[in-house]
Design a protein around this motif. Structure first.
Motif, PDB file in Angstrom:
ATOM      1  N   PRO A   1     -20.755  39.344 -23.634  1.00  0.00           N
ATOM      2  CA  PRO A   1     -19.848  38.529 -23.609  1.00  0.00           C
ATOM      3  C   PRO A   1     -18.630  38.729 -22.390  1.00  0.00           C
ATOM      4  O   PRO A   1     -18.348  40.034 -22.356  1.00  0.00           O
ATOM      5  N   HIS A   2     -18.263  37.870 -21.655  1.00  0.00           N
ATOM      6  CA  HIS A   2     -17.190  38.247 -20.778  1.00  0.00           C
ATOM      7  C   HIS A   2     -16.450  36.869 -20.558  1.00  0.00           C
ATOM      8  O   HIS A   2     -17.073  35.622 -20.241  1.00  0.00           O
ATOM      9  N   VAL A   3     -15.306  36.726 -20.669  1.00  0.00           N
ATOM     10  CA  VAL A   3     -14.246  35.567 -20.572  1.00  0.00           C
ATOM     11  C   VAL A   3     -13.114  35.931 -19.719  1.00  0.00           C
ATOM     12  O   VAL A   3     -12.561  36.916 -19.516  1.00  0.00           O
ATOM     13  N   VAL A   4     -13.010  35.135 -18.695  1.00  0.00           N
ATOM     14  CA  VAL A   4     -11.892  35.073 -17.649  1.00  0.00           C
ATOM     15  C   VAL A   4     -10.878  33.885 -17.761  1.00  0.00           C
ATOM     16  O   VAL A   4     -11.384  32.884 -17.954  1.00  0.00           O
ATOM     17  N   VAL A   5      -9.525  34.229 -17.851  1.00  0.00           N
ATOM     18  CA  VAL A   5      -8.557  33.019 -17.789  1.00  0.00           C
ATOM     19  C   VAL A   5      -7.706  33.267 -16.548  1.00  0.00           C
ATOM     20  O   VAL A   5      -7.072  34.588 -16.561  1.00  0.00           O
ATOM     21  N   ASP A   6      -7.668  32.323 -15.796  1.00  0.00           N
ATOM     22  CA  ASP A   6      -6.707  32.314 -14.835  1.00  0.00           C
ATOM     23  C   ASP A   6      -5.958  31.145 -14.715  1.00  0.00           C
ATOM     24  O   ASP A   6      -6.609  29.962 -14.601  1.00  0.00           O
ATOM     25  N   ARG A   7      -4.788  31.188 -14.926  1.00  0.00           N
ATOM     26  CA  ARG A   7      -3.565  30.023 -14.982  1.00  0.00           C
ATOM     27  C   ARG A   7      -4.513  29.085 -15.972  1.00  0.00           C
ATOM     28  O   ARG A   7      -4.557  29.428 -17.256  1.00  0.00           O
ATOM     29  N   ASN A   8      -4.900  27.737 -15.818  1.00  0.00           N
ATOM     30  CA  ASN A   8      -5.346  26.889 -16.749  1.00  0.00           C
ATOM     31  C   ASN A   8      -6.943  26.983 -16.707  1.00  0.00           C
ATOM     32  O   ASN A   8      -7.407  26.001 -17.247  1.00  0.00           O
ATOM     33  N   VAL A   9      -7.542  27.967 -16.166  1.00  0.00           N
ATOM     34  CA  VAL A   9      -8.816  27.704 -15.963  1.00  0.00           C
ATOM     35  C   VAL A   9      -9.530  28.757 -16.746  1.00  0.00           C
ATOM     36  O   VAL A   9      -9.121  29.677 -16.609  1.00  0.00           O
ATOM     37  N   TYR A  10     -10.343  28.516 -17.837  1.00  0.00           N
ATOM     38  CA  TYR A  10     -11.031  29.429 -18.669  1.00  0.00           C
ATOM     39  C   TYR A  10     -12.548  29.177 -18.392  1.00  0.00           C
ATOM     40  O   TYR A  10     -13.146  28.229 -18.161  1.00  0.00           O
ATOM     41  N   THR A  11     -13.030  30.479 -18.178  1.00  0.00           N
ATOM     42  CA  THR A  11     -14.482  30.434 -17.734  1.00  0.00           C
ATOM     43  C   THR A  11     -15.253  31.473 -18.739  1.00  0.00           C
ATOM     44  O   THR A  11     -14.806  32.599 -18.866  1.00  0.00           O
ATOM     45  N   GLY A  12     -16.427  31.193 -18.932  1.00  0.00           N
ATOM     46  CA  GLY A  12     -17.289  32.314 -19.957  1.00  0.00           C
ATOM     47  C   GLY A  12     -18.473  32.576 -19.259  1.00  0.00           C
ATOM     48  O   GLY A  12     -19.054  31.692 -18.511  1.00  0.00           O
ATOM     49  N   GLN A  13     -19.045  33.779 -19.216  1.00  0.00           N
ATOM     50  CA  GLN A  13     -19.990  34.250 -18.106  1.00  0.00           C
ATOM     51  C   GLN A  13     -21.522  33.482 -18.723  1.00  0.00           C
ATOM     52  O   GLN A  13     -22.515  33.381 -17.645  1.00  0.00           O
ATOM     53  N   ASN A  14     -21.810  33.627 -19.915  1.00  0.00           N
ATOM     54  CA  ASN A  14     -22.843  33.431 -20.405  1.00  0.00           C
ATOM     55  C   ASN A  14     -23.309  32.935 -21.933  1.00  0.00           C
ATOM     56  O   ASN A  14     -22.039  32.543 -22.378  1.00  0.00           O
ATOM     57  N   PRO A  15     -24.224  32.566 -22.314  1.00  0.00           N
ATOM     58  CA  PRO A  15     -24.242  32.221 -23.919  1.00  0.00           C
ATOM     59  C   PRO A  15     -23.556  32.966 -24.700  1.00  0.00           C
ATOM     60  O   PRO A  15     -22.998  32.536 -25.812  1.00  0.00           O
ATOM     61  N   GLN A  16     -23.712  34.058 -24.563  1.00  0.00           N
ATOM     62  CA  GLN A  16     -23.044  35.248 -25.316  1.00  0.00           C
ATOM     63  C   GLN A  16     -21.260  35.111 -25.401  1.00  0.00           C
ATOM     64  O   GLN A  16     -20.724  35.790 -26.189  1.00  0.00           O
ATOM     65  N   SER A  17     -20.954  34.459 -24.550  1.00  0.00           N
ATOM     66  CA  SER A  17     -19.702  34.242 -24.363  1.00  0.00           C
ATOM     67  C   SER A  17     -19.110  33.128 -24.976  1.00  0.00           C
ATOM     68  O   SER A  17     -18.047  32.882 -25.016  1.00  0.00           O
ATOM     69  N   SER A  18     -20.113  32.270 -25.782  1.00  0.00           N
ATOM     70  CA  SER A  18     -19.664  30.896 -26.030  1.00  0.00           C
ATOM     71  C   SER A  18     -18.388  31.073 -27.207  1.00  0.00           C
ATOM     72  O   SER A  18     -17.419  30.162 -27.210  1.00  0.00           O
ATOM     73  N   GLU A  19     -18.574  31.861 -28.174  1.00  0.00           N
ATOM     74  CA  GLU A  19     -17.437  31.822 -29.081  1.00  0.00           C
ATOM     75  C   GLU A  19     -16.286  32.771 -28.720  1.00  0.00           C
ATOM     76  O   GLU A  19     -15.048  32.076 -29.081  1.00  0.00           O
ATOM     77  N   ASP A  20     -16.340  33.680 -27.894  1.00  0.00           N
ATOM     78  CA  ASP A  20     -15.235  34.354 -27.357  1.00  0.00           C
ATOM     79  C   ASP A  20     -14.186  33.099 -26.742  1.00  0.00           C
ATOM     80  O   ASP A  20     -13.074  33.167 -26.620  1.00  0.00           O
ATOM     81  N   LEU A  21     -14.992  32.417 -25.874  1.00  0.00           N
ATOM     82  CA  LEU A  21     -14.422  31.446 -25.049  1.00  0.00           C
ATOM     83  C   LEU A  21     -13.736  30.455 -25.759  1.00  0.00           C
ATOM     84  O   LEU A  21     -12.505  30.179 -25.548  1.00  0.00           O
ATOM     85  N   ALA A  22     -14.477  30.031 -26.800  1.00  0.00           N
ATOM     86  CA  ALA A  22     -13.598  28.825 -27.496  1.00  0.00           C
ATOM     87  C   ALA A  22     -12.586  29.436 -28.482  1.00  0.00           C
ATOM     88  O   ALA A  22     -11.492  28.930 -28.602  1.00  0.00           O
ATOM     89  N   ASP A  23     -12.580  30.860 -28.834  1.00  0.00           N
ATOM     90  CA  ASP A  23     -11.636  31.516 -29.511  1.00  0.00           C
ATOM     91  C   ASP A  23     -10.442  31.839 -28.789  1.00  0.00           C
ATOM     92  O   ASP A  23      -9.118  31.505 -29.154  1.00  0.00           O
ATOM     93  N   ARG A  24     -10.525  31.824 -27.631  1.00  0.00           N
ATOM     94  CA  ARG A  24      -9.541  32.216 -26.645  1.00  0.00           C
ATOM     95  C   ARG A  24      -8.724  30.845 -26.548  1.00  0.00           C
ATOM     96  O   ARG A  24      -7.373  31.105 -26.319  1.00  0.00           O
ATOM     97  N   ILE A  25      -9.659  29.755 -26.189  1.00  0.00           N
ATOM     98  CA  ILE A  25      -8.757  28.521 -26.175  1.00  0.00           C
ATOM     99  C   ILE A  25      -7.994  28.296 -27.271  1.00  0.00           C
ATOM    100  O   ILE A  25      -6.845  27.795 -27.094  1.00  0.00           O
ATOM    101  N   ILE A  26      -8.379  28.147 -28.372  1.00  0.00           N
ATOM    102  CA  ILE A  26      -8.032  27.746 -29.782  1.00  0.00           C
ATOM    103  C   ILE A  26      -6.773  28.678 -29.876  1.00  0.00           C
ATOM    104  O   ILE A  26      -5.601  28.142 -30.402  1.00  0.00           O
ATOM    105  N   ALA A  27      -6.645  30.004 -29.497  1.00  0.00           N
ATOM    106  CA  ALA A  27      -5.413  30.797 -29.617  1.00  0.00           C
ATOM    107  C   ALA A  27      -4.437  30.551 -28.683  1.00  0.00           C
ATOM    108  O   ALA A  27      -3.338  30.416 -29.281  1.00  0.00           O
TER     109      ALA A  27
END
Length: 233
Positions: free
Chosen positions: A204-230
């Motif tokens: 899992p790997h999530v990158v956030v830069d300003r208003n752009v949120y990106t996740g590297q792979n399928p394993q990042s799916s939940e982490d990306l959603a969690d970061r957005i929700i937070a």
């Protein structure tokens, strides 16, 4: 109520270097994990595709070949069946007002490399979203969609942004590197993106830069959603 526009590819194949069509679609976990997270948070979620076409699930994302255990495969299939009414009748992307949504989210799979990377409507939404300062999220192969969001001079508005997406090393694990017309990591770097990835493939790997949120792979799916929700809650 917080609202999310989930934009799925309408493609069911990815055209390879030799002209052959590799069967694909959206990656099941990359749609289902964020969708369920958003719904559990009490958010409203609308699914849209180019032309309002019913999206196709990549069958590899529902198989052992996709790195899944049998019980996980069964769970994903059950969830897809439950959400059939949503996926069978998506909104037409051309008719959607993206400004009406708090978050715009693009799940991946190889399919976005076939259509969303060139789709003018999607590209317009992405450009406008970037300028708005409101959350834009792209997962795995979905960052290919930024290729359709060029400035008038042909440069990318994402130049200088830190982003991630499926790496060349991970594409090699898929066995498609030599067959592909182009690779996502290469295109992002050519666009001037400051590409980042996890130290190890398929982590899992999530990158956030300003208003752009990106996740590297399928394993990042939940982490990306969690970061957005937070960040949005």
């Amino acid at each position: 109520m917080t609202s999310v526009l989930m934009i799925l590819s309408a493609a069911d194949h990815w055209t390879l270097k030799d002209g052959s069509k590799h069967p694909t679609g959206f990656w099941a976990e990359e749609f289902l994990a964020p969708y369920n997270k958003f719904k559990e948070a009490g958010w409203d979620v609308v699914v849209a595709t180019p032309g309002g076409k019913k999206p196709t699930v990549d069958q590899t994302s529902l198989s052992v070949k996709g790195g899944l255990l049998p019980n996980k495969i069964d769970t994903l299939k059950d969830e897809l069946a439950r959400l059939a009414p949503v996926l069978d009748a998506p909104e037409n992307l051309s008719n959607v007002d993206p400004d009406a949504f708090d978050v715009v989210f693009y799940p991946g799979g190889h399919a976005p490399m076939e259509d969303l990377a060139y789709d003018e409507v999607s590209g317009g939404i992405i450009r406008k979203r970037l300028d708005s300062g409101r959350p834009l999220a792209l997962l795995c192969h979905a960052p290919a969609a930024i290729l359709a969001a060029q400035n008038a001079d042909g440069t990318s508005p994402f130049a200088g942004y830190k982003m991630t997406g499926l790496s060349n090393a991970e594409e090699t694990l898929n066995g498609l590197t030599k067959k592909a017309k182009w690779l996502l990591q290469d295109k992002l770097e050519e666009a001037g993106v400051e590409y980042e990835k996890a130290k190890l493939p398929m982590r899992p790997h999530v990158v956030v830069d300003r208003n752009v949120y990106t996740g590297q792979n399928p394993q990042s799916s939940e982490d990306l959603a969690d970061r957005i929700i937070a960040d949005v809650s």
